[in-house]
Design a protein around this motif. Structure first.
Motif, PDB file in Angstrom:
ATOM      1  N   VAL A  45     -18.147  17.775   9.656  1.00 60.73           N
ATOM      2  CA  VAL A  45     -19.090  17.026  10.416  1.00 60.73           C
ATOM      3  C   VAL A  45     -20.564  17.615  10.197  1.00 60.73           C
ATOM      4  N   TYR A  46     -21.459  17.030   9.641  1.00 58.41           N
ATOM      5  CA  TYR A  46     -22.660  17.485   9.298  1.00 58.41           C
ATOM      6  C   TYR A  46     -23.712  17.232  10.403  1.00 58.41           C
ATOM      7  N   ALA A  47     -23.692  16.225  11.042  1.00 58.81           N
ATOM      8  CA  ALA A  47     -24.646  16.124  11.793  1.00 58.81           C
ATOM      9  C   ALA A  47     -24.014  15.136  13.124  1.00 58.81           C
ATOM     10  N   LEU A  48     -24.731  15.348  14.390  1.00 53.18           N
ATOM     11  CA  LEU A  48     -24.140  14.904  15.428  1.00 53.18           C
ATOM     12  C   LEU A  48     -25.340  14.283  16.329  1.00 53.18           C
ATOM     13  N   ALA A  49     -25.416  12.869  16.433  1.00 54.58           N
ATOM     14  CA  ALA A  49     -26.370  12.197  17.353  1.00 54.58           C
ATOM     15  C   ALA A  49     -26.028  11.999  18.818  1.00 54.58           C
ATOM     16  N   ARG A  50     -26.848  11.981  19.829  1.00 59.24           N
ATOM     17  CA  ARG A  50     -26.485  11.362  21.007  1.00 59.24           C
ATOM     18  C   ARG A  50     -27.710  10.747  21.824  1.00 59.24           C
ATOM     19  N   LYS A  51     -27.626   9.656  22.282  1.00 59.04           N
ATOM     20  CA  LYS A  51     -28.704   9.192  23.201  1.00 59.04           C
ATOM     21  C   LYS A  51     -28.792  10.166  24.636  1.00 59.04           C
ATOM     22  N   LYS A  52     -30.038  10.504  24.631  1.00 58.55           N
ATOM     23  CA  LYS A  52     -30.544  11.216  25.795  1.00 58.55           C
ATOM     24  C   LYS A  52     -30.558  10.480  27.048  1.00 58.55           C
ATOM     25  N   LEU A  53     -29.737  11.103  28.053  1.00 55.19           N
ATOM     26  CA  LEU A  53     -30.175  10.230  29.524  1.00 55.19           C
ATOM     27  C   LEU A  53     -30.202  11.165  30.550  1.00 55.19           C
ATOM     28  N   PRO A  54     -30.788  11.049  31.300  1.00 54.37           N
ATOM     29  CA  PRO A  54     -31.878  10.062  31.373  1.00 54.37           C
ATOM     30  C   PRO A  54     -33.234  10.443  30.911  1.00 54.37           C
ATOM     31  N   ALA A  55     -33.775   9.370  30.127  1.00 49.64           N
ATOM     32  CA  ALA A  55     -35.078   9.513  29.315  1.00 49.64           C
ATOM     33  C   ALA A  55     -36.018   8.494  29.845  1.00 49.64           C
ATOM     34  N   LEU A  56     -37.601   8.906  30.054  1.00 55.55           N
ATOM     35  CA  LEU A  56     -38.449   7.834  30.364  1.00 55.55           C
ATOM     36  C   LEU A  56     -38.541   6.939  29.167  1.00 55.55           C
ATOM     37  N   ARG A  57     -38.454   7.380  27.917  1.00 57.57           N
ATOM     38  CA  ARG A  57     -38.433   6.723  26.542  1.00 57.57           C
ATOM     39  C   ARG A  57     -36.872   6.562  26.086  1.00 57.57           C
ATOM     40  N   THR A  58     -36.841   5.556  25.318  1.00 57.83           N
ATOM     41  CA  THR A  58     -35.473   5.657  24.829  1.00 57.83           C
ATOM     42  C   THR A  58     -35.422   6.650  23.678  1.00 57.83           C
ATOM     43  N   THR A  59     -34.389   7.657  23.809  1.00 55.71           N
ATOM     44  CA  THR A  59     -34.387   8.780  22.932  1.00 55.71           C
ATOM     45  C   THR A  59     -33.238   9.236  22.524  1.00 55.71           C
ATOM     46  N   MET A  60     -33.029   9.877  21.010  1.00 56.75           N
ATOM     47  CA  MET A  60     -31.706  10.295  20.788  1.00 56.75           C
ATOM     48  C   MET A  60     -31.925  11.468  20.053  1.00 56.75           C
ATOM     49  N   GLN A  61     -31.082  12.635  20.137  1.00 55.55           N
ATOM     50  CA  GLN A  61     -31.281  13.865  19.790  1.00 55.55           C
ATOM     51  C   GLN A  61     -30.024  14.048  18.782  1.00 55.55           C
ATOM     52  N   ILE A  62     -30.622  14.907  17.712  1.00 55.25           N
ATOM     53  CA  ILE A  62     -29.358  15.282  16.513  1.00 55.25           C
ATOM     54  C   ILE A  62     -29.357  16.923  16.595  1.00 55.25           C
ATOM     55  N   THR A  63     -28.148  17.033  16.372  1.00 57.13           N
ATOM     56  CA  THR A  63     -27.773  18.699  16.100  1.00 57.13           C
ATOM     57  C   THR A  63     -26.767  18.798  15.027  1.00 57.13           C
ATOM     58  N   SER A  64     -27.020  19.881  14.290  1.00 59.32           N
ATOM     59  CA  SER A  64     -26.289  20.091  13.104  1.00 59.32           C
ATOM     60  C   SER A  64     -26.021  21.476  12.992  1.00 59.32           C
ATOM     61  N   GLY A  65     -24.850  21.850  12.794  1.00 62.57           N
ATOM     62  CA  GLY A  65     -24.196  23.271  13.009  1.00 62.57           C
ATOM     63  C   GLY A  65     -24.383  23.778  14.217  1.00 62.57           C
ATOM     64  N   GLY A  66     -24.219  22.825  15.529  1.00 59.87           N
ATOM     65  CA  GLY A  66     -24.607  23.529  16.536  1.00 59.87           C
ATOM     66  C   GLY A  66     -25.968  23.660  17.032  1.00 59.87           C
ATOM     67  N   ARG A  67     -26.875  23.309  16.382  1.00 60.55           N
ATOM     68  CA  ARG A  67     -28.379  23.605  16.429  1.00 60.55           C
ATOM     69  C   ARG A  67     -28.966  22.362  16.570  1.00 60.55           C
ATOM     70  N   HIS A  68     -29.992  22.215  17.729  1.00 60.34           N
ATOM     71  CA  HIS A  68     -30.938  21.119  17.783  1.00 60.34           C
ATOM     72  C   HIS A  68     -31.593  20.902  16.410  1.00 60.34           C
TER      73      HIS A  68
END
Length: 157
Positions: A45-68
């Motif tokens: 696994v090189y990167a993990l992306a997740r939709k952020k809930l709740p969020a005012l605007r539609t948002t996704m966050q990506i982590t790689s190696g355990g770091r944002h």
């Protein structure tokens, strides 16, 4: 890249110019928080992306190696084009701009174009090309996949 029209898992391979499987984008469509991983052919696994809930605007966050590493947000108002801001953890800002119909996007940073996507050269309707100009290919592919996911979510709003 390929996309699946419907499945309980949304997995697709990203192939290189020679047609070899380079990365697997593996996701769960029915999870509460839409999430997917970018993996190498060996399953790493090189990167993990997740939709952020709740969020005012539609948002996704990506982590790689355990770091944002990045946060992708849809801009609030953009009537003609899809527009997204990408805030990298190091403070750099990118912008993704694309048309409403096709998957033609350009992602740009302060140094210029980071990646471009296009469906123009593909006959298979669920495929599109991605040219990556940034050295961190897995994270850049995760950003491209997040933009694609956020566009799909916007169509269902």
């Amino acid at each position: 890249m390929r996309e699946r029209l419907f499945s309980f898992t949304q997995d697709y391979w990203v192939t290189d110019d020679a047609g070899h499987r380079a990365f697997l984008v593996s996701g769960k469509m029915l999870s509460l928080r839409r999430a997917f991983e970018v993996k190498g052919p060996d399953g790493q696994v090189y990167a993990l992306a997740r939709k952020k809930l709740p969020a005012l605007r539609t948002t996704m966050q990506i982590t790689s190696g355990g770091r944002h590493v990045a946060t992708i947000r849809r801009k609030l108002f953009s009537p003609i084009w899809h527009r997204f801001t990408i805030a990298l953890a190091d403070g750099e800002r990118w912008e993704a701009v694309g048309d409403l119909i096709e998957k033609n996007y350009t992602i740009e940073g302060p140094q210029g174009v980071v990646a471009q996507t296009s469906r123009r050269w593909f006959r298979i309707r669920d495929s599109y090309g991605v040219d990556v100009y940034h050295p961190d290919v897995p994270v850049t592919l995760a950003i491209v996949a997040c933009v694609d996911e956020l566009v799909a979510a916007a169509r269902h709003e």
